[in-house]
Scaffold this motif. Structure first.
Motif, PDB file in Angstrom:
ATOM      1  N   ALA A 195       0.736  -1.053   0.004  1.00  0.00           N
ATOM      2  CA  ALA A 195      -0.059   0.087   0.169  1.00  0.00           C
ATOM      3  C   ALA A 195       0.916   1.251  -0.057  1.00  0.00           C
ATOM      4  O   ALA A 195       1.875   1.400   0.591  1.00  0.00           O
ATOM      5  N   LYS A 196       0.426   2.185  -0.780  1.00  0.00           N
ATOM      6  CA  LYS A 196       1.187   3.693  -0.812  1.00  0.00           C
ATOM      7  C   LYS A 196       0.475   4.566   0.030  1.00  0.00           C
ATOM      8  O   LYS A 196       1.275   5.354   0.765  1.00  0.00           O
ATOM      9  N   THR A 197      -0.929   4.384   0.021  1.00  0.00           N
ATOM     10  CA  THR A 197      -1.900   5.466   0.460  1.00  0.00           C
ATOM     11  C   THR A 197      -2.485   4.619   1.810  1.00  0.00           C
ATOM     12  O   THR A 197      -3.354   3.618   1.370  1.00  0.00           O
ATOM     13  N   THR A 198      -2.285   4.961   2.986  1.00  0.00           N
ATOM     14  CA  THR A 198      -2.814   4.129   3.991  1.00  0.00           C
ATOM     15  C   THR A 198      -3.748   5.026   4.856  1.00  0.00           C
ATOM     16  O   THR A 198      -4.690   4.398   5.754  1.00  0.00           O
ATOM     17  N   ASP A 199      -4.093   6.077   4.481  1.00  0.00           N
ATOM     18  CA  ASP A 199      -5.259   6.985   5.202  1.00  0.00           C
ATOM     19  C   ASP A 199      -6.309   6.768   4.458  1.00  0.00           C
ATOM     20  O   ASP A 199      -6.553   6.901   3.404  1.00  0.00           O
ATOM     21  N   LEU A 200      -7.431   6.085   5.100  1.00  0.00           N
ATOM     22  CA  LEU A 200      -8.873   6.010   4.515  1.00  0.00           C
ATOM     23  C   LEU A 200      -9.406   7.261   4.101  1.00  0.00           C
ATOM     24  O   LEU A 200      -9.847   6.971   2.694  1.00  0.00           O
ATOM     25  N   THR A 201      -9.386   8.373   4.493  1.00  0.00           N
ATOM     26  CA  THR A 201     -10.112   9.413   3.637  1.00  0.00           C
ATOM     27  C   THR A 201      -9.228   9.858   2.358  1.00  0.00           C
ATOM     28  O   THR A 201     -10.085   9.771   1.487  1.00  0.00           O
ATOM     29  N   GLU A 202      -8.018   9.806   2.580  1.00  0.00           N
ATOM     30  CA  GLU A 202      -7.157  10.158   1.562  1.00  0.00           C
ATOM     31  C   GLU A 202      -7.100   9.121   0.398  1.00  0.00           C
ATOM     32  O   GLU A 202      -7.426   9.402  -0.815  1.00  0.00           O
ATOM     33  N   ALA A 203      -7.406   7.900   0.755  1.00  0.00           N
ATOM     34  CA  ALA A 203      -7.278   6.841  -0.292  1.00  0.00           C
ATOM     35  C   ALA A 203      -8.549   6.624  -0.870  1.00  0.00           C
ATOM     36  O   ALA A 203      -8.581   6.468  -2.112  1.00  0.00           O
ATOM     37  N   ALA A 204      -9.730   6.983  -0.164  1.00  0.00           N
ATOM     38  CA  ALA A 204     -11.049   6.847  -0.857  1.00  0.00           C
ATOM     39  C   ALA A 204     -11.099   8.058  -1.801  1.00  0.00           C
ATOM     40  O   ALA A 204     -11.946   7.977  -2.912  1.00  0.00           O
ATOM     41  N   LYS A 205     -10.594   9.252  -1.256  1.00  0.00           N
ATOM     42  CA  LYS A 205     -10.427  10.373  -2.183  1.00  0.00           C
ATOM     43  C   LYS A 205      -9.947  10.150  -3.554  1.00  0.00           C
ATOM     44  O   LYS A 205     -10.399  10.538  -4.765  1.00  0.00           O
ATOM     45  N   GLN A 206      -8.745   9.713  -3.442  1.00  0.00           N
ATOM     46  CA  GLN A 206      -8.047   9.529  -4.698  1.00  0.00           C
ATOM     47  C   GLN A 206      -8.328   8.308  -5.676  1.00  0.00           C
ATOM     48  O   GLN A 206      -8.545   8.448  -6.892  1.00  0.00           O
ATOM     49  N   ALA A 207      -9.078   7.375  -4.866  1.00  0.00           N
ATOM     50  CA  ALA A 207      -9.867   6.496  -5.702  1.00  0.00           C
ATOM     51  C   ALA A 207     -11.286   6.664  -6.216  1.00  0.00           C
ATOM     52  O   ALA A 207     -11.747   6.028  -7.023  1.00  0.00           O
ATOM     53  N   GLY A 208     -11.597   7.747  -5.856  1.00  0.00           N
ATOM     54  CA  GLY A 208     -12.974   8.479  -6.181  1.00  0.00           C
ATOM     55  C   GLY A 208     -14.222   7.653  -5.553  1.00  0.00           C
ATOM     56  O   GLY A 208     -15.282   7.155  -6.313  1.00  0.00           O
ATOM     57  N   THR A 263      -7.395   1.659  -5.449  1.00  0.00           N
ATOM     58  CA  THR A 263      -8.701   1.163  -5.112  1.00  0.00           C
ATOM     59  C   THR A 263      -8.479   0.213  -3.879  1.00  0.00           C
ATOM     60  O   THR A 263      -9.401   0.066  -3.025  1.00  0.00           O
ATOM     61  N   LEU A 264      -7.399  -0.716  -4.304  1.00  0.00           N
ATOM     62  CA  LEU A 264      -6.980  -1.780  -3.242  1.00  0.00           C
ATOM     63  C   LEU A 264      -6.573  -0.966  -2.032  1.00  0.00           C
ATOM     64  O   LEU A 264      -6.949  -1.527  -0.695  1.00  0.00           O
ATOM     65  N   ASP A 265      -5.829   0.141  -2.161  1.00  0.00           N
ATOM     66  CA  ASP A 265      -5.548   0.798  -0.885  1.00  0.00           C
ATOM     67  C   ASP A 265      -6.552   1.200   0.040  1.00  0.00           C
ATOM     68  O   ASP A 265      -6.472   1.147   1.321  1.00  0.00           O
ATOM     69  N   ALA A 266      -7.708   1.819  -0.706  1.00  0.00           N
ATOM     70  CA  ALA A 266      -8.913   2.319  -0.184  1.00  0.00           C
ATOM     71  C   ALA A 266      -9.318   0.943   0.627  1.00  0.00           C
ATOM     72  O   ALA A 266      -9.935   1.331   1.680  1.00  0.00           O
ATOM     73  N   ILE A 267      -9.430   0.037   0.008  1.00  0.00           N
ATOM     74  CA  ILE A 267     -10.066  -1.271   0.595  1.00  0.00           C
ATOM     75  C   ILE A 267      -9.523  -1.537   1.767  1.00  0.00           C
ATOM     76  O   ILE A 267     -10.061  -1.830   2.953  1.00  0.00           O
ATOM     77  N   ARG A 268      -8.193  -1.647   1.754  1.00  0.00           N
ATOM     78  CA  ARG A 268      -7.257  -2.076   2.796  1.00  0.00           C
ATOM     79  C   ARG A 268      -7.507  -1.241   3.909  1.00  0.00           C
ATOM     80  O   ARG A 268      -7.559  -1.612   5.166  1.00  0.00           O
ATOM     81  N   ALA A 269      -7.366   0.318   3.779  1.00  0.00           N
ATOM     82  CA  ALA A 269      -7.521   1.071   4.805  1.00  0.00           C
ATOM     83  C   ALA A 269      -9.042   1.175   5.363  1.00  0.00           C
ATOM     84  O   ALA A 269      -9.275   1.142   6.782  1.00  0.00           O
TER      85      ALA A 269
END
Length: 272
Positions: free
Chosen positions: A102-115, A237-243
């Protein structure tokens, strides 16, 4: 002895020696040919053994390694202590593609980047138990995140599936702190295998299955929590799910999370 007789005898001797030489040469050639045939047979046998051992295609094996596919695959369905049921839903035994760290571990940020839409701490719609096969209630979210669900022991067992379980079955699993990763059936095969690869690293108390009824390409749910992504964007998207799993897995639902001991990492600690 007449000269003619001696000459005749010498000629016969030469012919005999020549014949013997030809015979020796022929024997040697036949021996070499025999060795060659034997060596060819050994090579053919070795090739057959290799083909059988590798499933008939070395190119496929090399492709799997290059693409990062996991070799073991498996649906990881856990029915220990009779907890849950497959309810006749077909397991997904495919080998997934191992995700990058994972490169982005913050949930809010990962969800934002993944749309992705992030909906946390939604209203708890209740914990009523209903018989197997019952008509599901009108859940307030899609996919559902809480509400009336099947009575035990028919909750959907942890595992990966190729079909969508009944809503009342997988909602009960959420009540026990499970996370459920869902995807649209028309998601490209390569993307499905990336999700399967993520699931393969975090299958403890997690479910993976297609869902044709939801308005997302990919979604993940826990009890009263939802992340829904209209499009699949690969690693982010995978980062967002992990977070999402790390933030919500096992923390909601009000029921015991570990109805049995499972092997493998939790979503909060995905395998490397």
């Amino acid at each position: 002895m007449a000269k003619g007789d001696r000459t005749r005898r010498e000629q016969l001797q030469r012919e005999r020696l020549e014949a013997e030489a030809q015979e020796k040469k022929g024997s040697r050639n036949r021996l070499l040919l025999g060795y060659g045939v034997a060596a060819l047979v050994v090579v053919v046998i070795a090739v057959v053994v290799i083909v059988v051992a590798t499933g008939g295609s070395s190119s496929n094996s090399n492709s799997n390694v290059a693409s990062g596919k996991l070799d073991e695959g498996g649906a990881h369905i856990n029915l220990n202590l009779s907890y849950g049921s497959t309810n006749g839903v077909t397991p997904d035994e495919r080998a997934g593609i191992k995700p990058a760290p994972a490169k982005t571990t913050d949930l809010t940020e990962a969800a934002k980047q993944a749309g992705c839409e992030l909906k946390l701490k939604l209203r708890d719609e209740g914990h009523e138990h209903i018989p197997p096969g019952s008509t599901p209630p009108e859940y307030e979210t899609n996919p559902p995140t809480s509400g009336a669900h099947v009575e035990p022991p028919y909750q959907q067992a942890d595992g990966a599936y190729t079909e969508t379980p009944a809503e009342i079955d997988f909602v009960h699993s959420l009540e026990h702190g499970r996370m459920e990763i869902q995807y649209a059936p028309n998601l490209p095969e390569a993307d499905q295998l990336q999700l399967k690869g993520l699931y393969d690293t975090m299958y403890g108390a997690t479910l993976l299955f297609p869902n044709e009824n939801m308005p997302y390409a990919v979604a993940a749910t826990t009890w009263t929590n939802l992340i829904g992504c209209k499009t699949y964007k690969g690693s982010i998207t995978l980062d967002a799910i992990r977070a999402f799993g790390k933030a919500t897995w096992g923390k909601y639902g009000g029921e015991e999370v570990y109805a049995f001991k499972f092997t493998g990492p939790t979503p909060a600690e995905p395998a490397e």
